[in-house]
Write a protein that holds these residues in place. Structure first.
Motif, short mmCIF file in Angstrom:
data_model
loop_
_atom_site.label_atom_id
_atom_site.label_comp_id
_atom_site.label_asym_id
_atom_site.label_seq_id
_atom_site.Cartn_x
_atom_site.Cartn_y
_atom_site.Cartn_z
N LYS A 88 1.28 14.92 -10.50
CA LYS A 88 1.26 14.86 -11.96
C LYS A 88 2.10 15.97 -12.60
O LYS A 88 2.39 15.91 -13.79
CB LYS A 88 -0.18 14.95 -12.47
N LEU A 89 2.49 16.97 -11.82
CA LEU A 89 3.33 18.05 -12.35
C LEU A 89 4.72 17.53 -12.63
O LEU A 89 5.19 16.59 -12.00
CB LEU A 89 3.43 19.19 -11.34
N SER A 90 5.40 18.18 -13.56
CA SER A 90 6.80 17.82 -13.80
C SER A 90 7.62 18.29 -12.60
O SER A 90 7.20 19.15 -11.85
CB SER A 90 7.30 18.49 -15.08
N LEU A 91 8.80 17.72 -12.45
CA LEU A 91 9.64 18.03 -11.30
C LEU A 91 9.97 19.53 -11.25
O LEU A 91 10.07 20.11 -10.18
CB LEU A 91 10.92 17.20 -11.34
N THR A 92 10.10 20.14 -12.40
CA THR A 92 10.41 21.57 -12.47
C THR A 92 9.37 22.40 -11.73
O THR A 92 9.71 23.37 -11.05
CB THR A 92 10.47 22.03 -13.94
N TYR A 93 8.10 22.03 -11.84
CA TYR A 93 7.03 22.79 -11.19
C TYR A 93 6.65 22.18 -9.84
O TYR A 93 6.19 22.89 -8.95
CB TYR A 93 5.81 22.86 -12.10
N ARG A 94 6.81 20.90 -9.69
CA ARG A 94 6.46 20.22 -8.44
C ARG A 94 7.37 20.67 -7.30
O ARG A 94 6.93 20.89 -6.18
CB ARG A 94 6.58 18.70 -8.65
N GLU A 95 8.65 20.82 -7.61
CA GLU A 95 9.64 21.14 -6.59
C GLU A 95 9.34 22.47 -5.88
O GLU A 95 9.30 22.50 -4.64
CB GLU A 95 11.01 21.16 -7.26
N LYS B 255 9.38 32.35 -8.72
CA LYS B 255 8.05 32.95 -8.80
C LYS B 255 7.32 32.50 -10.06
O LYS B 255 6.13 32.18 -10.03
CB LYS B 255 8.16 34.47 -8.77
N THR B 256 8.04 32.47 -11.18
CA THR B 256 7.44 32.05 -12.44
C THR B 256 7.01 30.59 -12.38
O THR B 256 5.91 30.24 -12.82
CB THR B 256 8.45 32.26 -13.60
N ARG B 257 7.88 29.74 -11.83
CA ARG B 257 7.53 28.32 -11.73
C ARG B 257 6.35 28.11 -10.80
O ARG B 257 5.48 27.27 -11.07
CB ARG B 257 8.74 27.51 -11.25
N LEU B 258 6.29 28.87 -9.71
CA LEU B 258 5.14 28.76 -8.81
C LEU B 258 3.86 29.18 -9.52
O LEU B 258 2.82 28.52 -9.39
CB LEU B 258 5.35 29.63 -7.56
N LYS B 259 3.93 30.26 -10.27
CA LYS B 259 2.75 30.74 -11.00
C LYS B 259 2.28 29.71 -12.02
O LYS B 259 1.09 29.39 -12.09
CB LYS B 259 3.07 32.06 -11.69
#
Length: 161
Positions: free
Chosen positions: A102-109, A136-140
Motif C-alpha cells: 500500500k506504500l507509494s513506490l517512493t517508500y516501498r522501494e 534513510k529518510t525514506r526508510l524512516k
C-alpha cells in the motif's frame, strides 16, 4: 539458473507492479536480456538479476500501457472475484506484506531493497541514484507509515470482536 532465481525475481517484480502476470512477463524479459548480454562474473549473479528486474519493473510502471490500465480501472472498476494464485495469496495473508504494497513506490522501494534484498543504505542510494540521507529518510517515513497502518489494522480487528 532460472530455477534458482526465478521465484526470488518473481516476488521482487510483484512487489513493484502488484500483478502476477505482469511480474511473470518482467522476469521473462529479464532472463531474455540476460541471455542476450555477455555477462561477466564481476559479483553476485543474484544482485545483477535483481537490478535488472528492478529496472524492468520501473520501466513498466512508467509505460503508457500501465498508465492506460490504471485509467481503465478507474473508469470501469472490475467487479467480482479475481482468481488468486498461491504467490498473491501468500503475500496478501501477511499483514506486513499487504501494508508494504500500500506504500507509494517512493517508500516501498527502499523498504524492499533494505529488508528483502538485504542491501546496505550506501548500495541502495547508488542503485536509486539518490543521497544516502534521502534513503534513510525514506526508510524512516516508510516505517512510520507501516507502523500507523498496522496499528489501524489491529484496531479494526478488535472493533469487530
Amino acid at each position: 539458473m532460472i530455477e534458482e532465481h526465478a521465484a526470488h525475481l518473481l516476488r521482487l517484480a510483484y512487489l513493484y507492479v502488484k500483478n502476477r502476470q505482469t511480474a511473470e512477463d518482467i522476469v521473462q524479459e529479464v532472463f531474455i536480456k540476460f541471455s542476450q548480454r555477455g555477462y561477466e562474473e564481476r559479483g553476485q549473479l543474484r544482485a545483477y538479476l535483481s537490478t535488472l528486474t528492478i529496472n524492468q519493473s520501473k520501466d513498466y510502471l512508467k509505460s503508457w500501457h500501465y498508465k492506460k490500465l490504471l485509467l481503465q480501472e478507474k473508469i470501469f472498476p472490475v467487479q467480482g472475484n479475481r482468481q488468486r494464485d498461491e504467490l498473491v495469496a501468500a503475500e496478501e495473508r501477511s499483514q506486513i506484506g499487504a501494508a508494504i504494497l500500500k506504500l507509494s513506490l517512493t517508500y516501498r522501494e527502499p523498504i524492499i531493497l533494505y529488508y528483502f534484498e538485504e542491501m546496505k543504505i550506501r548500495d541502495i542510494a547508488q542503485l536509486l541514484g539518490i543521497a544516502e540521507n534521502t534513503v534513510k529518510t525514506r526508510l524512516k517515513r516508510a516505517r512510520e507509515a507501516l507502523k500507523s497502518h498496522l496499528k489501524q489494522e489491529e484496531w479494526e480487528v478488535l472493533r469487530h470482536e
